[in-house]
Enzyme design. Structure first.
Site, mmCIF file in Angstrom:
data_model
loop_
_atom_site.group_PDB
_atom_site.id
_atom_site.type_symbol
_atom_site.label_atom_id
_atom_site.label_comp_id
_atom_site.label_asym_id
_atom_site.label_seq_id
_atom_site.Cartn_x
_atom_site.Cartn_y
_atom_site.Cartn_z
ATOM 1 N N ASP A 1 -38.551 -33.160 1.187
ATOM 2 C CA ASP A 1 -39.234 -31.879 0.799
ATOM 3 C C ASP A 1 -38.251 -30.685 -0.009
ATOM 4 O OD1 ASP A 1 -41.449 -32.905 1.991
ATOM 5 O OD2 ASP A 1 -41.269 -31.688 3.915
ATOM 6 N N ASP A 2 -37.313 -31.333 -0.604
ATOM 7 C CA ASP A 2 -36.642 -30.223 -1.388
ATOM 8 C C ASP A 2 -36.607 -30.555 -2.925
ATOM 9 O OD1 ASP A 2 -34.701 -28.258 -1.023
ATOM 10 O OD2 ASP A 2 -33.109 -29.657 -1.517
#
Lengths: 285, 285, 285, 285
Positions: C229-230
């Site tokens: 999620d980065d």
């Protein structure tokens, strides 16, 4: 019998059970009160309500209402408070050097948008004294260092008590309040944090947002608790940003968010529209 | 005593007077009902309320509630209706050739987002029959011309009655209903208009919006009345556009608005959250 | 000379220097191309540009453009790619059990909103096969366990290569891709995360949002990178929630966000409007 | 060669043809200018562009650029203007009694958000003189009646010319300007209208919005033309309202819209980001 045109506002929360609304509204009805607004919420097995009624023709005076309501509240095992719109909340505003939130508050106050009194402004800097002067509000400076913080906060609290301050607004006040101070005003200190919490806790949210490359920035108004930026959230909103925006653009766009959201939080607080339950708020809009 | 888990929902409006909430909530309380949600509104001297209570343990059955409540309603000179969440509203959907609103409704219905039944779909074209088939919903075609409109609508109304339809959703249905048809379903026909009413009434709002050079387009869901695009507004929303957007881009962006707003309107309607008062709606969100 | 009506789209980034736009636009001009759209951005000392021009009357054919442009790109030390609107991107969609994002993609694709091909859908469950069938798209199931993940992904990658897939959309696909898989498609895997990143990383963002008592929930579409999620954020948006909303309400409201934001991300990606630079995106809207 | 750090901004529109960007960017490049920002738009067969370049190292001084560019512009049959960021636009603000828009403008100006000068404020009332005084800006009162309007406007125009005013902001100025006045400043008078145009033209939009029962109110900033509230739209935005909002609530909520939207319009105008084409604007954000 009352002749005044004040409105009474009851905020109450208690374990849910049958008949709560019926009995509370009956309490108002049998004393001649006309309910202007009633909003309730049930969250699992907990009950929250806000009731506003006209005090005109109410059979008992303001000062005796609390006593009359006490038996019901006790039976319900309720947390509760009754306020009257005639008696404005007294808010102290804490600021540092940024003026946008203070400007917004003072201007809205003069426009009559809030029903509050602002008996004083407290700052750790001289910068915003001229603005306070324009509005004729006493401005007190308490410089804060690591060494003198405890002593200075003691003086601040004394000053607040002396001025019968109910609640405190941190309008981009750049000092952390001590736990001791926070404990003096539980759920009565309103802060504005310049990010969409829980993203970007701490002191450089615009820088962090810029580096993460987000497409939206936010601001959050919340009650101050012992944990940093972790208190019950009152209001949040966002604004779109793009790759064209520098950190300075985020700061510029964010200022508009900060002052509008803080103003909305003060509005809800001053109209007794907020109940805190655990880490969350119920807002009766 | 009821054993079911249904919820009763009272919608009521009447001239304002003292004691309304007390007496209505007492009616529920004394029969053993636990109020789950109560929202009220006073507009000048008119009173609006929505009360939802759990039917479990309620002392009288659903079928007898209306009779029991009748005396109170009569005394208040109220317009009112009690619905039960166990018994879903029956909605007919009218469509022409555009599928986006119908897609949205059928998909949400299958997801369980609405508490409705959709016994049939009516259209003036064959085009969307395959979509209706996918969801197993009967699809009826009534071609409309100026000459046959009266006769065709008579047949439609008969079909609707036969299917015990409560309300009608015009999901981008491109025919005007006759006044006669509208009168059959007062405040029960939900339309979606592809503009921010009252701007751009009529049939080419995106073209008009493009030519005016607006920076925002909107959509509006409203109840159908005798006057074109002038019925009580249920829901509106907007989306930003720019000089880069062609008319086709407005149509594309607008589709998203239309289906989301129509869906929200159906959601409020099906949950009995809307009271119509004159030309306006009270929406208990 | 070309007779076709295709549009060429150059995406280029390089260290900033004087004359870049002049020389790039001159390259197009001297070959007879009419620039339809040019958007540029300078971030500190790095330069980004998207240029679209009409291939009609362009003096060299599509296949020779890259070679002709190569010397300029080399001189600029640029990362670059030229695509043609005639040749749609080929996207594979990965799904699990939730259908809302896949519904949205397939419906928009059929409406002609994206210029893409969808040669296949891959899932770890059978559930959405009927939906794929409705749109006539091959649907492949690869069940994933901890033990077989490596082998299954190898087969998936082979299938993707065989189908000449350019990019992958994770439409609420509930499996983490291995680093090996991610490395095969750098900045070509689009994910939708159901929170306003960087808030609420991980697998239960709605639950976390509910517990924190936020007043707004969000969704984020981003490119998948090795860190969870980065990856570079493509698009984000939010929707208001209140104390009345349960976790299920957040899920319901969030579904609308997820599908709309993922659709916008695919739209930008398919139109070659995104340049990735470090951890951030430049989106030429 | 220039030593300064000013930025030149070219705004140009002309019939579309091949090579426009190439030749314009070449004009900048061959004189040593580094393009900082270039945004273009083609609407059918008309071309619009905004080019900003650094004047440092530019081979000809500011005063000679127009003459050097003239032949190109003539060949393109273009409308065009070159501004320099070093030389701020000079804006006069017209007000009546409401202070919110003026407050907003003066505060943002002091924060350095606009690159403008405000040499004077003109009003038909004395009320806002103290606010002008706080910011040290000359404040002139011209009382307007039907009889003296022509004479008073003549004096106003003379005063504006004397102060070398480029553009005028009507910050809730409650007088209609005569056609004669409007003709003096084509596309240089910015108004804020308190509705979502084209809905609710005229002087009581909040009252009209209340009576229509809309769920959203808006505000619109536009250039003033001869037709009332019909000029090219610069910016619009909206805020949600509900059945709970009285006309006074709409006024209160609308104030926030008005001042923010007017500020955004001034921002775009002052940065030379707006091209007017017929009844519409192209905004290079």
């Amino acid at each position: 019998m009352n002749e005044n045109n004040s409105t009474a506002v009851l905020l109450l929360s208690c374990p849910d059970r049958i008949g709560l609304i019926s009995r509370i509204s009956h309490f108002v009805f049998e004393r001649g009160g006309n309910i202007l607004d009633l909003d309730e919420h049930v969250d699992g097995d907990y009950f929250f309500v806000r009731v506003a009624w006209n005090m005109k023709n109410f059979s008992i005076p303001e000062l005796e209402i609390a006593e009359a309501f006490q038996p019901l509240a006790k039976e319900f095992n309720a947390k509760w408070k009754i306020n009257f719109t005639e008696k404005n909340l007294r808010l102290a505003v804490f600021v540092s050097k940024y003026d946008h939130c203070l400007q917004e508050i003072l201007w809205r106050q003069r426009m009559g948008e809030f029903n509050i009194e602002i008996p004083l402004i407290i700052s750790n800097h001289e910068d915003l004294k001229p603005l306070a002067d324009q509005y004729g509000i006493p401005y007190f400076v308490f410089q804060i260092t690591e060494e003198n913080k405890f002593e200075q906060e003691k003086k601040e609290i004394a000053l607040l008590k002396e001025n019968k301050v109910d609640s405190i607004v941190l309008a981009r006040y750049m000092q952390l309040l001590s736990l001791n101070f926070v404990d003096e005003y539980p759920n009565q200190i309103i802060n504005i944090h310049h990010s969409f919490l829980p993203a970007f806790v701490g002191s450089h949210p615009y820088r962090q947002a810029y580096e993460r490359g987000v497409k939206i920035i936010g601001a959050t108004s919340h009650y101050v608790t012992r944990a940093l930026d972790d208190g019950p959230i009152i209001e949040q909103d966002i604004i779109r940003v793009s790759h064209k925006d520098t950190v300075n653009d985020l700061v510029r766009k964010g200022r508009d968010l900060e002052r509008l959201i803080l103003a909305r939080a003060i509005y809800f607080h001053a109209q007794h529209r907020i109940l805190v339950h655990g880490k969350k708020t119920v807002i009766f809009e």
